[in-house]
Scaffold this motif. Structure first.
Motif, PDB file in Angstrom:
ATOM      1  N   MET A 187     -42.781 -28.601  21.439  1.00 18.06           N
ATOM      2  CA  MET A 187     -42.316 -29.703  20.609  1.00 18.06           C
ATOM      3  C   MET A 187     -42.576 -31.060  21.250  1.00 18.06           C
ATOM      4  O   MET A 187     -42.877 -32.033  20.560  1.00 18.06           O
ATOM      5  N   THR A 188     -42.461 -31.124  22.584  1.00 18.61           N
ATOM      6  CA  THR A 188     -42.497 -32.427  23.261  1.00 18.61           C
ATOM      7  C   THR A 188     -43.758 -32.675  24.083  1.00 18.61           C
ATOM      8  O   THR A 188     -44.142 -33.833  24.273  1.00 18.61           O
ATOM      9  N   LYS A 189     -44.356 -31.594  24.615  1.00 23.50           N
ATOM     10  CA  LYS A 189     -45.489 -31.703  25.549  1.00 23.50           C
ATOM     11  C   LYS A 189     -45.141 -32.592  26.749  1.00 23.50           C
ATOM     12  O   LYS A 189     -46.001 -33.275  27.312  1.00 23.50           O
ATOM     13  N   ASP A 190     -43.888 -32.569  27.132  1.00 28.25           N
ATOM     14  CA  ASP A 190     -43.396 -33.377  28.248  1.00 28.25           C
ATOM     15  C   ASP A 190     -42.662 -32.474  29.227  1.00 28.25           C
ATOM     16  O   ASP A 190     -41.624 -31.896  28.878  1.00 28.25           O
ATOM     17  N   PRO A 191     -43.172 -32.322  30.468  1.00 31.42           N
ATOM     18  CA  PRO A 191     -42.503 -31.437  31.437  1.00 31.42           C
ATOM     19  C   PRO A 191     -41.083 -31.872  31.769  1.00 31.42           C
ATOM     20  O   PRO A 191     -40.249 -31.056  32.161  1.00 31.42           O
ATOM     21  N   LEU A 192     -40.795 -33.169  31.584  1.00 29.43           N
ATOM     22  CA  LEU A 192     -39.449 -33.646  31.857  1.00 29.43           C
ATOM     23  C   LEU A 192     -38.433 -33.017  30.893  1.00 29.43           C
ATOM     24  O   LEU A 192     -37.276 -32.821  31.245  1.00 29.43           O
ATOM     25  N   SER A 193     -38.881 -32.679  29.683  1.00 28.87           N
ATOM     26  CA  SER A 193     -37.974 -32.059  28.714  1.00 28.87           C
ATOM     27  C   SER A 193     -37.496 -30.699  29.216  1.00 28.87           C
ATOM     28  O   SER A 193     -36.379 -30.270  28.909  1.00 28.87           O
ATOM     29  N   LEU A 194     -38.342 -30.014  29.999  1.00 27.79           N
ATOM     30  CA  LEU A 194     -37.938 -28.741  30.590  1.00 27.79           C
ATOM     31  C   LEU A 194     -36.893 -28.967  31.675  1.00 27.79           C
ATOM     32  O   LEU A 194     -35.965 -28.176  31.842  1.00 27.79           O
ATOM     33  N   GLY A 195     -37.056 -30.067  32.401  1.00 27.00           N
ATOM     34  CA  GLY A 195     -36.063 -30.417  33.411  1.00 27.00           C
ATOM     35  C   GLY A 195     -34.726 -30.761  32.785  1.00 27.00           C
ATOM     36  O   GLY A 195     -33.666 -30.458  33.339  1.00 27.00           O
ATOM     37  N   ILE A 196     -34.769 -31.389  31.618  1.00 27.15           N
ATOM     38  CA  ILE A 196     -33.530 -31.763  30.935  1.00 27.15           C
ATOM     39  C   ILE A 196     -32.752 -30.519  30.516  1.00 27.15           C
ATOM     40  O   ILE A 196     -31.512 -30.510  30.528  1.00 27.15           O
ATOM     41  N   ILE A 197     -33.465 -29.452  30.147  1.00 27.95           N
ATOM     42  CA  ILE A 197     -32.780 -28.200  29.816  1.00 27.95           C
ATOM     43  C   ILE A 197     -31.938 -27.742  31.004  1.00 27.95           C
ATOM     44  O   ILE A 197     -30.770 -27.362  30.855  1.00 27.95           O
ATOM     45  N   GLY A 198     -32.523 -27.795  32.202  1.00 25.84           N
ATOM     46  CA  GLY A 198     -31.779 -27.421  33.396  1.00 25.84           C
ATOM     47  C   GLY A 198     -30.603 -28.339  33.648  1.00 25.84           C
ATOM     48  O   GLY A 198     -29.516 -27.896  34.016  1.00 25.84           O
ATOM     49  N   LEU A 199     -30.807 -29.634  33.426  1.00 20.40           N
ATOM     50  CA  LEU A 199     -29.738 -30.605  33.645  1.00 20.40           C
ATOM     51  C   LEU A 199     -28.585 -30.377  32.677  1.00 20.40           C
ATOM     52  O   LEU A 199     -27.412 -30.473  33.057  1.00 20.40           O
ATOM     53  N   MET A 200     -28.899 -30.070  31.425  1.00 23.31           N
ATOM     54  CA  MET A 200     -27.858 -29.833  30.422  1.00 23.31           C
ATOM     55  C   MET A 200     -27.004 -28.616  30.770  1.00 23.31           C
ATOM     56  O   MET A 200     -25.826 -28.563  30.424  1.00 23.31           O
ATOM     57  N   GLU A 201     -27.583 -27.658  31.474  1.00 21.25           N
ATOM     58  CA  GLU A 201     -26.820 -26.466  31.830  1.00 21.25           C
ATOM     59  C   GLU A 201     -26.035 -26.654  33.116  1.00 21.25           C
ATOM     60  O   GLU A 201     -24.932 -26.136  33.269  1.00 21.25           O
ATOM     61  N   ILE A 202     -26.573 -27.433  34.049  1.00 24.40           N
ATOM     62  CA  ILE A 202     -25.907 -27.547  35.342  1.00 24.40           C
ATOM     63  C   ILE A 202     -24.644 -28.389  35.275  1.00 24.40           C
ATOM     64  O   ILE A 202     -23.674 -28.142  35.993  1.00 24.40           O
ATOM     65  N   ILE A 203     -24.610 -29.381  34.397  1.00 22.87           N
ATOM     66  CA  ILE A 203     -23.449 -30.282  34.343  1.00 22.87           C
ATOM     67  C   ILE A 203     -22.159 -29.513  34.069  1.00 22.87           C
ATOM     68  O   ILE A 203     -21.211 -29.584  34.858  1.00 22.87           O
ATOM     69  N   PRO A 204     -22.067 -28.726  32.982  1.00 21.07           N
ATOM     70  CA  PRO A 204     -20.832 -27.979  32.760  1.00 21.07           C
ATOM     71  C   PRO A 204     -20.660 -26.807  33.724  1.00 21.07           C
ATOM     72  O   PRO A 204     -19.536 -26.487  34.126  1.00 21.07           O
ATOM     73  N   ALA A 205     -21.769 -26.152  34.109  1.00 21.29           N
ATOM     74  CA  ALA A 205     -21.675 -24.990  34.999  1.00 21.29           C
ATOM     75  C   ALA A 205     -21.093 -25.398  36.346  1.00 21.29           C
ATOM     76  O   ALA A 205     -20.260 -24.691  36.922  1.00 21.29           O
ATOM     77  N   PHE A 206     -21.524 -26.544  36.859  1.00 20.13           N
ATOM     78  CA  PHE A 206     -21.066 -26.999  38.174  1.00 20.13           C
ATOM     79  C   PHE A 206     -19.643 -27.545  38.116  1.00 20.13           C
ATOM     80  O   PHE A 206     -18.803 -27.214  38.949  1.00 20.13           O
ATOM     81  N   THR A 207     -19.369 -28.386  37.130  1.00 19.43           N
ATOM     82  CA  THR A 207     -18.062 -29.030  37.062  1.00 19.43           C
ATOM     83  C   THR A 207     -16.936 -28.055  36.713  1.00 19.43           C
ATOM     84  O   THR A 207     -15.784 -28.263  37.103  1.00 19.43           O
TER      85      THR A 207
END
Length: 422
Positions: free
Chosen positions: A43-63
């Motif tokens: 959908m995006t052709k942007d590797p940063l969008s894959l990083g955002i997936i990880g970021l979206m999961e780590i915020i609640p998982a860590f806190t």
């Protein structure tokens, strides 16, 4: 039942049911991860969008990790496990709908993307409960003297499901499409929920039921930081996973570097887990209790070297071999880490210790995904992977020098003590 029996844990009926439930969950989750990574990058052709997936999961998982551990130690484990699975089914259903054209026909791409990120965020919250619950439940199903054997089979089952999920996820994208693949995931999760109720309810072993949350959390963190073997193992894996993870940007390599399409993408993902499966099954016959610390350091070192080899490779099957070796080394380190945790953790603190583990290692997967996506965008995917592998090697040397307790760790005595206790 002999302690050295490689099938000791498999002789327990409830443990086999647990393994089947875990297989279905991980198989589905692995397929879901592969499909979403593929869909988002398409959908995006942007590797940063894959990083955002990880970021979206780590915020609640860590806190939420420590609080989740407190809840797990205070609650009955079977029912809590069922609640987690039921919540996971809602995520699977939502992702299916977001990729079903008839449902999102008039949606803008950005709103579909934001909705996917929202469900991933919810999944991170849920995962903070999954890890401690599973870790605690296994200890209530099998006798203490076969914890290492149970840990090996549980981790092997997880990796087997992961390899098949990754493989089928890549193939299913081209065979039945993204939406129908996610529909299959939803069905698998519902089946696992039904099977969970074949496991009996378990006693709550925590003697401090009703303990104030603040004191409970402090006790869990204090225990981990005072135990140098556990702290060293978690630190080593955390840094290695943070910088040595390549899964988050494998879709970039598949599409832009190696140019092997969705089938090749599935094979690349599967090769990592296949390597883990081979070595983890081998550890059921080859004990890892002797010179445990040194074996852990060597396995992570090999992992770092193989990651560098993958980053430098431009030949598909060489890349597959490098990832296979990385999975094999990672499989050994996972079994060793889980064995250390099971043998060194008191029954009434398993939830909290597992939560700290998830903060160290589990969350570092998602943070590593963000790091990999960001690094790939800034310096390119090849340089990002080589940098990560190099940091892993540096970490091994640092931990080996600074933590002699872990380096010289030998679990032979712990195994003998657990046999006497049982």
């Amino acid at each position: 039942m002999a302690v050295n029996d490689p099938y000791a844990a498999l002789r327990i009926k409830e443990f086999n049911i647990f393994l089947l439930v875990r297989f279905l969950l991980v198989f589905g989750w692995s397929m879901q991860f592969i499909v979403i990574e593929w869909q988002v990058y398409s959908m995006t052709k942007d590797p940063l969008s894959l990083g955002i997936i990880g970021l979206m999961e780590i915020i609640p998982a860590f806190t939420m990790a420590l609080f989740a551990g407190h809840i797990v130690d205070q609650r009955e484990k079977r029912n809590l496990f069922a609640v987690c699975i039921a919540a996971f089914s809602l995520i699977s259903l939502g992702l299916f709908l977001l990729t079903w054209e008839q449902f999102v026909d008039n949606w803008e791409t950005k709103w579909i993307l934001y909705s996917i990120y929202a469900l991933v965020f919810f999944g991170g919250f849920l995962r903070s409960f999954f890890g401690p619950t599973i870790f605690s439940l296994v200890a209530l199903i099998v006798p203490k003297k076969i914890y290492p054997n149970a840990a090996t089979w549980s981790t092997s089952t997880w990796k087997t499901a992961a390899v098949l999920g990754a493989l089928f996820g890549g193939f299913f994208i081209s065979w039945i499409g993204v939406d129908m693949t996610l529909c299959v995931v939803f069905v698998l999760v519902m089946l696992s929920l039904i099977l969970t109720f074949l496991i009996k309810k378990k006693p709550i072993l925590n003697k401090n039921i009703g303990e104030p949350v603040k004191e409970s959390l402090k006790a869990g963190v204090r225990f981990v930081f005072n135990n140098k073997a556990i702290l060293g193992a978690l630190t080593l894996d955390m840094i290695a996973v943070l910088f040595g993870g390549t899964v988050a940007i494998l879709s970039v390599f598949a599409q832009d570097v190696l140019k092997v399409g969705s089938e090749g993408f599935g094979i690349l993902n599967a090769s990592i887990s296949m390597g883990s499966i081979v070595t983890m099954f081998a550890t059921t016959y080859i004990p890892i209790s002797k010179k445990t610390g040194k074996k852990l350091l060597v396995s992570v070192f090999i992992f770092g070297l193989s990651i560098i080899a993958f980053g430098l490779s431009s030949i598909f099957w060489v890349s597959v071999l490098a990832l296979f070796i990385s999975g094999a080394a990672d499989g050994i380190s996972m079994v060793i880490r889980q064995t250390i945790l099971q043998l060194k953790t008191p029954d009434d603190m398993r939830g909290r210790v597992s939560s700290v583990n998830s903060m160290f290692v589990g969350s570092s997967n998602e943070l590593g995904a963000f790091e990999s996506g960001l690094a790939a965008k800034l310096i390119g995917p090849v340089a990002a992977v080589v940098f990560g592998g190099t940091m892993t090697l540096i970490t091994v040397f640092a931990v080996g020098l600074k933590n002699p307790v872990l380096r010289d760790l030998d679990l032979t005595k712990d195994m003998l003590v657990s046999e006497i206790e049982d």
